[in-house]
Design an enzyme around this catalytic site. Structure first.
Site, PDB file in Angstrom:
ATOM      1  N   ASP A  10      -7.958  -4.573  -6.540  1.00  0.00           N
ATOM      2  CA  ASP A  10      -7.465  -3.740  -5.444  1.00  0.00           C
ATOM      3  C   ASP A  10      -7.578  -2.268  -5.841  1.00  0.00           C
ATOM      4  OD1 ASP A  10      -6.083  -2.458  -3.426  1.00  0.00           O
ATOM      5  OD2 ASP A  10      -4.363  -3.809  -3.474  1.00  0.00           O
ATOM      6  N   HIS A  58      -7.602  -5.387  -1.150  1.00  0.00           N
ATOM      7  CA  HIS A  58      -6.358  -4.790  -0.653  1.00  0.00           C
ATOM      8  C   HIS A  58      -5.789  -5.559   0.540  1.00  0.00           C
ATOM      9  CE1 HIS A  58      -3.431  -1.629  -0.616  1.00  0.00           C
ATOM     10  NE2 HIS A  58      -3.721  -1.236   0.610  1.00  0.00           N
ATOM     11  N   SER A  67       0.833  -1.206   0.000  1.00  0.00           N
ATOM     12  CA  SER A  67       0.000   0.000   0.000  1.00  0.00           C
ATOM     13  C   SER A  67       0.867   1.256   0.000  1.00  0.00           C
ATOM     14  CB  SER A  67      -0.943  -0.049   1.216  1.00  0.00           C
ATOM     15  OG  SER A  67      -1.949   0.929   1.131  1.00  0.00           O
TER      16      SER A  67
END
Length: 487
Positions: free
Chosen positions: A378, A471, A312
């Site tokens: 995602d 995610h 991320s």
């Protein structure tokens, strides 16, 4: 261009009327009070290039308006989200430390409840409760598809992909937990672990955490740098992911200003002032702290190679970290780089920025250097949105997994801005499929793939927005361990 070329959006200054205009009508950014730009004429000319860009400009206004709405909501949710996060994480730790709900009831009756204590090795974040696995897998098939890694050796033949993904996942945890995890991996002496809380000039907005470890205490082959990702209950971390602000890094092109702030830039309007090669300030800044630690470790471990990773937001920091080393001509460190491996990483710069990094890598003989792994739909790799003003683009090789079992190499993942209607049915279908498969996975793949109640609840909530559900770091680790890939 001048070193002070920039475009900054101030979501805290956006009003309801501004959002209405951006979403419904074509507005001049030069007239917007929430925009700061070094070149107003650049913004105006972008809106007056003729009919060929008319539709593109309309899309840009809608994308910008949608982005600012998200940021305004996150601003309002900052404190409530932190409070909610503390309650959820404390409750999850209370349950896990006491053996589940029924055991907790028994311990309450017998006055033997274990009270969770933050910053201890037994206290896990929300991410840690989604996936608490720590055991490393040995060499996997994936190495055959990453030629740059064939020359890398780790102790006990540990899979480098497995190691970097777990390192990116563990980076979400407190320092005591991280030290215990590295000790569990039996790769280094835990005393050599570096864990810094690095604050930039914008310390009220951003905090950065990274840690470094080696695969051996003596004559290491590998040095791993892992950046912490977007914290689940930190609104400002999420705002950085969605920010469209940029700063031009000279001939490098435009870089994402929010991520530069997180890494430690000291001037948001001048990259030369913001990134002095020799930093003399009193505050520990992420980039400088990590750079100086790497220099020391490279002197101790003369044969070691460097791998940088993150999930991320951590992936974004891993991607731009080498660019500052290039800016400062840190050849000692750059020559020892092996690769950058990121997971669920957002965009970090424009096409010029990516081309500059790729050209530098090719000239340095590091063509197989930069890999980013993307799982399904995602949301984070598809932000900041690829709009005509900011022009954020991905670069490097994308390893895209359409499921836990199937992956392929490509330039960019499908549905790049998360808006294409043709992918809508597939998003929800695959979210349901992941939920059902996760309930059966331990029966077919072993107990290592049995999911916690927190993870199953996360998947159920992910049905509302599959982009957020995809995610999950657990899905990335599952994809690495179970997947097959086509060239």
């Amino acid at each position: 261009m001048a070193s002070s070329d920039y475009l900054i959006y101030r979501p805290e200054e956006v009003g309801f009327f501004d959002l209405l205009c951006l979403c419904l009508v074509k507005s001049r950014l030069s007239d917007c009070k929430f925009v700061e730009s070094s070149h107003r004429k650049f913004v105006e000319s972008s809106l007056s290039l003729g009919s060929k860009l008319e539709d593109e400009s309309a899309i840009a206004n809608w994308i910008l308006g949608f982005t600012l709405i998200i940021q305004k909501i996150l601003l309002r949710l900052d404190v409530p989200l932190r409070i909610l996060g503390f309650i959820i994480e404390f409750s999850l730790n209370l349950l896990s430390l006491n053996g589940g709900f029924l055991r907790l009831v028994f311990r309450i009756i017998t006055f033997s409840v274990v009270i969770p204590v933050q910053d201890t090795e037994n206290y896990r974040s929300y991410i840690g409760h989604l996936d608490g696995r720590l055991d490393l897998y040995k060499t996997l098939w994936f190495l055959n598809y990453l030629p740059q890694m064939r020359t890398l050796n780790t102790s006990n033949d540990v899979s480098l992909m497995d190691l970097t993904m777990l390192a990116a996942e563990v980076a979400y945890e407190n320092e005591a937990y991280v030290r215990n995890a590295v000790k569990h991996w039996k790769l280094i002496n835990p005393n050599q672990l570096t864990s810094d809380l690095c604050l930039s000039e914008f310390e009220k907005e951003f905090g950065t955490r990274a840690y470094i470890f080696c695969d051996r205490s003596v004559d290491a082959n590998l040095i791993v740098v892992s950046f912490r990702g977007t914290e689940t209950f930190d609104a400002k971390d999420w705002m950085a992911d969605f920010d469209l602000s940029w700063i031009r890094m000279g001939k490098m092109g435009r870089a994402h200003l929010g991520f530069m702030k997180v890494l430690g830039i000291q001037d948001e309007k001048d990259y030369l002032k913001g990134w002095p090669k020799d930093y003399q300030g009193e505050k520990p800044l992420a980039y400088y702290s990590i750079r100086d630690t790497l220099k020391i470790l490279l002197q101790v471990h003369e044969n070691a190679k460097i791998v940088v990773t993150g999930h991320s937001l951590g992936g974004a920091l891993a991607a731009i970290f080498p660019s500052i080393l290039i800016l400062h001509d840190e050849a000692t460190i750059l020559n020892r780089f092996a690769c950058v491996l990121t997971y669920g990483q957002p965009r970090v710069g424009d096409e010029t920025f990516g081309s500059f990094i790729e050209a530098w890598l090719q000239n340095s003989g590091l063509q197989q250097f930069y890999y980013r792994v993307v799982y399904r739909y995602d949301l984070v790799p598809r932000v900041p949105f690829d709009d005509p003003y900011s022009q954020f683009k991905h670069f490097g090789c994308c390893i895209y997994f359409s499921s836990w079992y199937k992956g392929q190499r490509m330039k960019e993942e499908p549905d790049k801005n998360f808006f294409y209607i043709e992918y809508l049915a597939s998003k929800y279908f695959n979210a349901c499929k992941d939920l059902i498969t996760s309930l059966l996975l331990s029966k077919t793949q072993g107990e290592d793939f049995k999911e916690s109640g927190a993870c199953i609840m996360y998947r159920i909530k992910g049905l509302l927005c599959p982009g957020v559900g995809c995610h999950n770091p657990r899905d990335y680790l599952n994809a690495i361990r179970l997947g097959k890939i086509t060239r």
